[in-house]
Design a protein around this motif. Sequence first.
Motif, short mmCIF file in Angstrom:
data_model
loop_
_atom_site.label_atom_id
_atom_site.label_comp_id
_atom_site.label_asym_id
_atom_site.label_seq_id
_atom_site.Cartn_x
_atom_site.Cartn_y
_atom_site.Cartn_z
N GLU A 1 0.83 -1.20 0.00
CA GLU A 1 0.00 0.00 0.00
C GLU A 1 0.87 1.25 0.00
O GLU A 1 0.55 2.25 -0.65
CB GLU A 1 -0.92 0.00 1.23
CG GLU A 1 -1.94 -1.12 1.23
CD GLU A 1 -2.85 -1.04 2.44
OE1 GLU A 1 -2.67 -0.10 3.26
OE2 GLU A 1 -3.74 -1.90 2.57
N THR A 2 1.99 1.15 0.72
CA THR A 2 2.94 2.26 0.77
C THR A 2 4.32 1.74 0.40
O THR A 2 4.76 0.72 0.95
CB THR A 2 2.99 2.87 2.19
OG1 THR A 2 1.69 3.27 2.58
CG2 THR A 2 3.93 4.06 2.22
N LYS B 1 8.13 0.87 0.34
CA LYS B 1 8.98 0.62 1.51
C LYS B 1 10.44 0.85 1.14
O LYS B 1 10.92 0.34 0.12
CB LYS B 1 8.78 -0.82 1.99
CG LYS B 1 9.61 -1.19 3.21
CD LYS B 1 9.30 -2.63 3.62
CE LYS B 1 10.11 -3.04 4.85
NZ LYS B 1 9.80 -4.43 5.27
N THR C 1 14.02 1.40 -2.87
CA THR C 1 12.61 1.43 -2.51
C THR C 1 11.86 0.36 -3.28
O THR C 1 12.07 0.18 -4.49
CB THR C 1 12.00 2.81 -2.83
OG1 THR C 1 12.71 3.83 -2.10
CG2 THR C 1 10.53 2.86 -2.45
N THR D 1 8.02 -1.60 -4.12
CA THR D 1 6.56 -1.44 -4.12
C THR D 1 5.86 -2.80 -4.02
O THR D 1 4.65 -2.85 -3.88
CB THR D 1 6.11 -0.72 -5.41
OG1 THR D 1 6.54 -1.48 -6.54
CG2 THR D 1 6.70 0.68 -5.48
#
Length: 266
Positions: free
Chosen positions: A112-113, A115, A122, A124
Motif C-alpha cells: 500500500e505504501t 517501503k 525502494t 513497491t
Amino acid sequence: MTTQTTHTARTAGTAGDARTTRRPARTLRTGLAAAATIGLLGVGAASASAHVHVTPDSTAAGSSSLLTFDFAHGCESAPTTEIAISLPEQIDDATPTAHPGWDVEKVEETLETPKKLENGTTITKRVSEIVYTAKEPLADGVRDALQIQVQLPTAEGESLAFPVLQTCTEGATDWAQVAEAGQDSHDLKSPAPSFAVTAAEAAGHGQGTAEGGSADTEQASNTSAAGSGGNNDGGAGTAGWVGLVAGLLGLLAGVAALVRTRGVKK
C-alpha cells in the motif's frame, strides 16, 4: 482328624480358587488402565508431532537464514497436496529450495505504501507467500521437509511467525495461531511455526574465526606431526619389548616340553 484335614484342604483350595479368580480381574483392570494411559500419551504425542515446525540455521539479526519446515501428518489422516508458507511483514523476499516431487511458486503482493530498504532502494512489491504443490499427494505419516532462504530483520528480539496453510485431498489445516504474551504456544491447537531473532554477530567475527581457525589448524597439524613422530618411536620401542618377552616365553615353553619328554622316557 481326617474330617478336619479335608475341610482345611477344601477351605485352602476355595481360597486359592478365589485368589486365582480375582487375580485375572485385577490384572485386567491394571492392563486396561495402562492401555488407557498409553492411549492418552499416544494422542498427545500424535497431536504434537502433527504440527508444522520451522528450524532456522541462523537466528542472528540481519543474517541470511535457511529455514526448514518439516511435517509428518496430513489433515485428519488425509494426504497432503499443498503447503503454503506465509512470510511475516518484516521479511520482503525469500528464495525457495527446489524439492523433488513438489512444484514451487513465489506469490507477490503490492504494498500500500512503498517501503525503503536499509540499502537505500525502494520497493513497491514484496514476496508474501511461498507455495509448494505436491506432484503426488504425500501420504499421512510420511515425513517431508521444505526449505526457503530469507534475510532476517536487524531488530533483535523480534518474534517471526510463518503461518502455514496445509491443504489435503480432504480438508485443510491452517497453522496460523500465534501465542499472546504469557501464553504457551504448546497450548495452541494449530500454532504457526515461529522463532525469535537473536543478537547480531559482531562485525568481523566470522573473519576472525576463520583466521583463528587457520592458525589453530596449522598449530594442530604441527602438534599432530610432532606427536606422530613420538608415537612412531614409542611404537617401535614397544614392539621390541613385546618381541623380547614373546621370545622368552617361547624359550620357557620349549624347556618345559623337553623336561616333560625326558620324564616320560624315564
